[in-house]
Design a protein around this motif. Structure first.
Motif, mmCIF file in Angstrom:
data_model
loop_
_atom_site.group_PDB
_atom_site.id
_atom_site.type_symbol
_atom_site.label_atom_id
_atom_site.label_comp_id
_atom_site.label_asym_id
_atom_site.label_seq_id
_atom_site.Cartn_x
_atom_site.Cartn_y
_atom_site.Cartn_z
ATOM 1 N N VAL A 72 10.248 -32.351 40.854
ATOM 2 C CA VAL A 72 11.101 -32.729 39.251
ATOM 3 C C VAL A 72 10.858 -34.005 39.123
ATOM 4 O O VAL A 72 9.574 -34.929 39.159
ATOM 5 N N MET A 73 11.680 -34.836 39.167
ATOM 6 C CA MET A 73 11.701 -36.434 38.554
ATOM 7 C C MET A 73 12.412 -36.870 40.113
ATOM 8 O O MET A 73 11.852 -38.343 39.844
ATOM 9 N N ASN A 74 12.642 -36.738 40.779
ATOM 10 C CA ASN A 74 13.174 -37.192 42.406
ATOM 11 C C ASN A 74 11.924 -38.724 42.306
ATOM 12 O O ASN A 74 10.442 -38.414 42.293
ATOM 13 N N GLY A 75 12.835 -39.527 43.057
ATOM 14 C CA GLY A 75 12.028 -41.029 42.555
ATOM 15 C C GLY A 75 11.185 -41.352 42.318
ATOM 16 O O GLY A 75 10.554 -42.431 42.037
ATOM 17 N N ALA A 76 11.220 -41.280 40.794
ATOM 18 C CA ALA A 76 11.016 -41.280 39.316
ATOM 19 C C ALA A 76 11.638 -42.814 39.110
ATOM 20 O O ALA A 76 13.302 -43.338 39.427
ATOM 21 N N ASP A 77 11.061 -43.776 38.525
ATOM 22 C CA ASP A 77 11.431 -45.136 37.884
ATOM 23 C C ASP A 77 11.815 -45.156 36.448
ATOM 24 O O ASP A 77 10.389 -44.970 35.690
ATOM 25 N N TYR A 129 17.404 -33.784 39.999
ATOM 26 C CA TYR A 129 17.627 -33.173 38.380
ATOM 27 C C TYR A 129 18.866 -34.568 38.075
ATOM 28 O O TYR A 129 19.492 -34.503 37.551
ATOM 29 N N SER A 130 18.869 -35.784 38.991
ATOM 30 C CA SER A 130 19.619 -36.625 38.562
ATOM 31 C C SER A 130 19.195 -38.113 38.677
ATOM 32 O O SER A 130 18.252 -38.347 39.247
ATOM 33 N N HIS A 131 19.566 -39.551 38.142
ATOM 34 C CA HIS A 131 19.706 -40.538 38.746
ATOM 35 C C HIS A 131 20.626 -41.142 38.609
ATOM 36 O O HIS A 131 22.011 -41.303 37.942
ATOM 37 N N ASN A 154 19.363 -49.027 30.318
ATOM 38 C CA ASN A 154 19.492 -49.264 32.011
ATOM 39 C C ASN A 154 18.171 -48.775 32.387
ATOM 40 O O ASN A 154 16.922 -48.313 32.226
ATOM 41 N N GLU A 155 17.423 -49.604 33.788
ATOM 42 C CA GLU A 155 16.791 -49.072 34.644
ATOM 43 C C GLU A 155 17.521 -47.911 35.886
ATOM 44 O O GLU A 155 18.209 -48.826 36.494
ATOM 45 N N GLU A 156 16.690 -46.535 36.016
ATOM 46 C CA GLU A 156 17.487 -45.796 36.812
ATOM 47 C C GLU A 156 16.489 -44.925 37.042
ATOM 48 O O GLU A 156 15.421 -45.484 37.646
ATOM 49 N N ALA A 185 20.959 -48.364 44.088
ATOM 50 C CA ALA A 185 19.983 -47.463 45.086
ATOM 51 C C ALA A 185 19.674 -48.446 45.532
ATOM 52 O O ALA A 185 18.388 -48.415 46.452
ATOM 53 N N GLY A 186 20.158 -49.797 45.440
ATOM 54 C CA GLY A 186 19.489 -51.100 46.733
ATOM 55 C C GLY A 186 18.583 -51.475 46.103
ATOM 56 O O GLY A 186 17.570 -52.317 46.308
#
Length: 322
Positions: free
Chosen positions: A88-93, A115-117, A107-109, A123-124
């Motif tokens: 799914v969206m894991n690892g997306a900028d 399923y979450s951000h 925001n930049e997430e 996140a460092g």
């Protein structure tokens, strides 16, 4: 036999009409209106319209920077994400923002799970937004922002000269935690290519749920009609059918069928109202499905109470090869 031929033709014609209506609507909805390339005072060189979410994406590359603008039909946040590693969206900028009381929030997430951000700084990583603007309009939300082409830190994605997986979404909630619901899509875009075709990689992403439902029902009607026509042709040489007359229908059966007909008319009117009132597509699809179920029940019980039965006899010659 003539009666069944007529019924088969009616089913076939109904299926063709529904399929034709759906095809016309899909083609009509996919006609892209003219859009201005100037957004919030900036003139952009490239544009992509996402047919599923109805989000307009504008961008231009200026040396080492890229400027984005998003026009969303939603009243809350609108967002764009780059290169999820999956699932799914894991690892997306992700870049997302909204306008509330005349003030723009962005925001930049980082998508820390499928399923979450969370804010990329938590996140460092580093927030790489250089500038931004926003505006709330009667038609939705406009958000523009600027960033470097190259990654500026951990989890941030470089905008490279190749196809990138791009996520688009919006919500009517003016809060970064509000869920987007069905208002999302995933496409592939090369931001350096001016003439590339930007294709959606979601299954049937350009179709709404009720359009898919209509296509399925139309194909069902067409298949039933074809089977009926084929059966009529195959059985044309059978012996004359014996008719079993039905008794005169009772007042109960008459009232029951009339109740179904009234419910069918009300349901059909409700579907028409839904189509022009911005109802969620899944609700429209369910209403149309229920509408066809009522139609099937009317045919079923009318056949049971009012149509004479036919008993067809045919001689069968077994030719067993031994």
């Amino acid at each position: 036999m003539t009666r069944y031929l007529k019924i088969s033709i009616i089913f076939f014609v109904i299926g063709i009409i529904i399929l034709g209506f759906t095809t016309y609507e899909i083609i009509h909805n996919n006609q892209k209106p003219h859009v201005s390339m100037s957004v919030l005072g900036t003139k952009y060189t490239n544009h992509f319209f996402d047919e599923k979410t109805k989000i307009n994406v504008f961008w231009k590359i200026d040396k080492s920077k890229i400027h984005f603008a998003l026009e969303s039909p939603g009243k809350g946040w609108v967002g764009i994400g780059f290169n999820p590693k999956g699932p799914v969206m894991n690892g997306a900028d992700i870049f997302m923002g909204f306008v509330k009381n005349g003030k723009t929030y962005i925001n930049e997430e980082y998508a820390n799970t499928p399923y979450s951000h969370e804010p990329i700084t938590q996140a460092g990583g580093k927030d790489c937004i250089l500038s931004y603007k926003g505006e709330s309009t009667p038609d939705g939300t406009i958000l523009s922002f600027e960033r470097n082409l190259k990654s500026c830190g951990l989890h941030d994605k470089t905008i490279a000269n190749k196809d990138m997986t791009v996520m688009l979404a919006y919500s009517d909630g003016k809060d970064f935690t509000k869920y987007h619901g069905p208002n999302h899509n995933e496409v592939h875009i090369n931001f350096f290519s001016k003439n590339a075709k930007h294709k959606s990689y979601m299954i049937a992403s350009h179709l709404t749920s009720y359009q898919i439902g209509l296509i399925a029902w139309s194909l069902l009607f067409i298949i039933v009609g074809i089977i009926g026509l084929a059966s009529t042709y195959i059985e044309k040489n059978t012996n004359k059918p014996e008719l079993i007359k039905k008794d005169n229908p009772s007042i109960f059966s008459f009232l029951f069928i009339m109740t179904l007909i009234i419910a069918e008319v009300v349901c059909a009117a409700y579907v028409i109202v839904e189509l022009y009132s911005g109802t969620v597509n899944s609700i429209i699809g369910l209403s149309i499905g229920f509408n066809f179920i009522l139609m099937a029940l009317i045919v079923l019980f009318y056949r049971k109470f009012n149509i004479d039965d036919e008993v067809i006899t045919q001689d069968i010659k077994d030719e067993i090869p031994w």
